[in-house]
Write an enzyme that holds these catalytic residues in place. Structure first.
Site, short mmCIF file in Angstrom:
data_model
loop_
_atom_site.label_atom_id
_atom_site.label_comp_id
_atom_site.label_asym_id
_atom_site.label_seq_id
_atom_site.Cartn_x
_atom_site.Cartn_y
_atom_site.Cartn_z
N ALA A 1 -31.61 2.44 20.36
CA ALA A 1 -31.62 3.71 21.09
C ALA A 1 -32.24 3.49 22.45
CB ALA A 1 -32.42 4.78 20.33
N ILE B 1 -34.50 5.13 23.93
CA ILE B 1 -35.96 5.32 24.03
C ILE B 1 -36.76 4.19 23.39
CG2 ILE B 1 -35.76 7.82 24.17
CD1 ILE B 1 -37.00 7.86 21.30
N TYR B 2 -36.14 3.33 22.61
CA TYR B 2 -36.90 2.26 21.96
C TYR B 2 -37.39 1.28 23.02
CZ TYR B 2 -34.62 3.81 17.61
OH TYR B 2 -34.14 4.53 16.55
N GLY B 3 -38.69 1.24 23.18
CA GLY B 3 -39.28 0.36 24.19
C GLY B 3 -38.90 0.76 25.60
N LEU B 4 -38.59 2.04 25.79
CA LEU B 4 -38.18 2.55 27.10
C LEU B 4 -37.01 1.73 27.66
CD1 LEU B 4 -41.70 3.23 28.63
CD2 LEU B 4 -40.12 4.89 27.63
#
Length: 156
Positions: free
Chosen positions: A64, A66-69
């Protein structure tokens, strides 16, 4: 216990994704922990995990924006760069942003503008021309703008 391995091949069993979709393993590999949320992750161990998954027939990876920006998508993009595109299926999500003032704060954003920009940004980070499965990570509690969201997803 769920029998995930085929006794004849020793590889993960396959099934069709949706009515007309590709064949995928009955269990995919969620990659969120390879960038954050479950403690520190060793990039070499993560690459070994991805390679082993492929060896076992698990070629369905989930990530996704948002995972780890975005770092999770970048990591997967780098790993998958040398793997033939037709040999894996990639899922990624949009619909959630993180508050720059408080990274633990998640903001549900199902707007058409966010969906479109998120898809473009994900494609760039993943180094891909297309995403196999692109979906909303979360839907606003009140369902606000869901029609707009679905139109934007259909246009993609």
């Amino acid at each position: 216990m769920l029998d995930l391995l085929s006794t004849s091949t020793g590889r993960i069993k396959q099934g069709q994704l949706g009515k007309n979709g590709p064949m995928v393993p009955v269990i995919g590999l969620g990659c969120m922990g390879m960038s954050e949320f479950y403690g520190s992750a060793d990039p070499n161990e993560c690459r070994q995990t991805l390679r082993r998954a492929l060896e076992l027939g698990c070629n369905f990876f989930d990530t996704a924006a948002i995972y780890g920006l975005g770092k999770n998508e970048e990591f997967l993009g780098e790993f998958l760069a040398d793997i033939p595109r037709e040999s894996y299926v990639l899922a990624t999500k949009c619909g959630v942003r993180r508050d720059p003032e408080n990274l633990m704060q998640r903001i549900i954003d199902n707007s058409a503008a966010h969906i479109k920009s998120s898809s473009e940004e994900s494609l760039a980070r993943l180094r891909l021309d297309y995403i196999d499965l692109f979906y909303l990570h979360r839907i606003a509690d009140n369902g606000e703008n869901i029609e707009e969201s679905m139109r934007a997803m259909a246009e993609l």
